[in-house]
Design a protein around this motif. Structure first.
Motif, PDB file in Angstrom:
ATOM      1  N   ARG A   1       0.840  -1.182   0.000  1.00 16.43           N
ATOM      2  CA  ARG A   1       0.000   0.000   0.000  1.00 16.43           C
ATOM      3  C   ARG A   1       0.885   1.245   0.000  1.00 16.43           C
TER       4      ARG A   1
ATOM      5  N   PRO B   1      -1.975   1.624   9.050  1.00 15.37           N
ATOM      6  CA  PRO B   1      -3.108   1.314   9.907  1.00 15.37           C
ATOM      7  C   PRO B   1      -3.345   2.425  10.924  1.00 15.37           C
TER       8      PRO B   1
ATOM      9  N   HIS C   1     -10.124   6.756  12.991  1.00 14.63           N
ATOM     10  CA  HIS C   1     -11.158   6.453  11.992  1.00 14.63           C
ATOM     11  C   HIS C   1     -12.455   7.194  12.327  1.00 14.63           C
TER      12      HIS C   1
ATOM     13  N   ASP D   1      -0.988   5.107   3.793  1.00 12.93           N
ATOM     14  CA  ASP D   1      -2.089   4.213   4.117  1.00 12.93           C
ATOM     15  C   ASP D   1      -1.702   3.276   5.263  1.00 12.93           C
TER      16      ASP D   1
ATOM     17  N   GLY E   1      -8.220   2.600   2.646  1.00 12.83           N
ATOM     18  CA  GLY E   1      -8.299   1.149   2.810  1.00 12.83           C
ATOM     19  C   GLY E   1      -8.213   0.384   1.514  1.00 12.83           C
TER      20      GLY E   1
END
Length: 280
Positions: A3, A9, A15, A7, A107
């Motif tokens: 990725r 986590p 979020h 990007d 994502g």
């Protein structure tokens, strides 16, 4: 497949903060568009009445003034609110769609983002195409069908004239626009399903006869109970189904070509690795 660096986590709280930001932008865009549309609600409603005027002309009743009524004091006020909400949704949709994409994009892999963007553009364009078809053709046709049922009165007949309520006319327009707009999403949905392997062009072609029956059933449910609008929705739905079969075939051909390219690249890589020891 790696990725992008950004990007990484993220914890749940980040979020949620990101979701709140995107929702604020989407709701804010809708609210601003609603205020603008409500200010011009009467003008927008007059634009929606134009298909009715065209139908009056088609029916040979050009001498008659086009009139709509409301039977409750608050009816036209709430109709203007519905017009403003409808217009705000159309105007703010690009902002709402972009915020949804910005939320889900981290994502996705880079190639998935590239595959998703065309559908993000095609979906509103197809919806607008369906709405334009309703506005310029099917609404005048439907209103002409209803106007043909009028009675002029005279000996042995009572005078019966169509005087639609503002709320019911708006509901007719909105139901037709949403019905055609949703049906016009068929190629987008089918192509997405074909990309993930849920459907195949052969399977769609084999189920064509069932799709024709379903198209007429859905048209009967989504449209007013008149044959003009029902047939008018069912026929484009069948045509879009055929287009969906064609787009599914294109997806399958591209997938097969990509598989051949990957296999060739893999063979070339393995052959180069085999040749390296020989050079040494």
């Amino acid at each position: 497949m790696s990725r992008d660096i950004e990007d990484r986590p993220q914890p749940l709280i980040e979020h949620l903060i990101e979701l709140r930001t995107r929702l604020m932008w989407a709701v804010g865009a809708f609210f601003v568009a609603f205020l603008v549309c409500f200010y011009f609600a009467k003008q927008l409603f007059n634009l929606l009445v134009l298909p009715f005027k065209w139908a009056v002309s088609w029916a040979g009743l050009s001498h008659r003034n086009v009139e709509l009524i409301y039977t409750a004091p608050q009816e036209f006020f709430f109709t203007q609110i519905k017009v403003a909400m409808f217009g705000a949704l159309v105007i703010a949709f690009p902002v709402i769609a972009s915020q949804v994409y910005r939320f889900v994009a981290p994502g996705l892999y880079k190639n998935e983002r590239a595959a998703f963007l065309p559908f993000l553009v095609a979906s509103p364009l197809l919806f607008l195409l369906g709405g334009a078809l309703v506005y310029f053709f099917f609404t005048p046709m439907v209103m002409w069908f209803f106007l043909a049922m009028e009675q002029g009165g005279g000996e042995g007949q009572v005078a019966i004239q169509l005087l639609p309520k503002v709320s019911e006319y708006l509901s007719l327009i909105m139901s037709l626009v949403f019905a055609f707009g949703l049906v016009f999403q068929l190629p987008v949905i089918t192509t997405l399903l074909a990309r993930v392997g849920f459907v195949t062009s052969q399977g769609l072609a084999e189920k064509r006869k069932y799709a024709i029956v379903i198209a007429f059933v859905v048209a009967a449910v989504l449209t007013p109970p008149d044959p003009v609008s029902q047939i008018g929705l069912a026929l484009p739905a069948i045509l879009l189904y055929e287009i969906s079969i064609y787009t599914a075939r294109i997806v399958e051909r591209r997938r097969a070509a990509e598989a051949v390219e990957r296999e060739a690249a893999s063979e070339q890589e393995s052959s180069s690795e085999t040749a390296d020891p020989a050079k040494g």
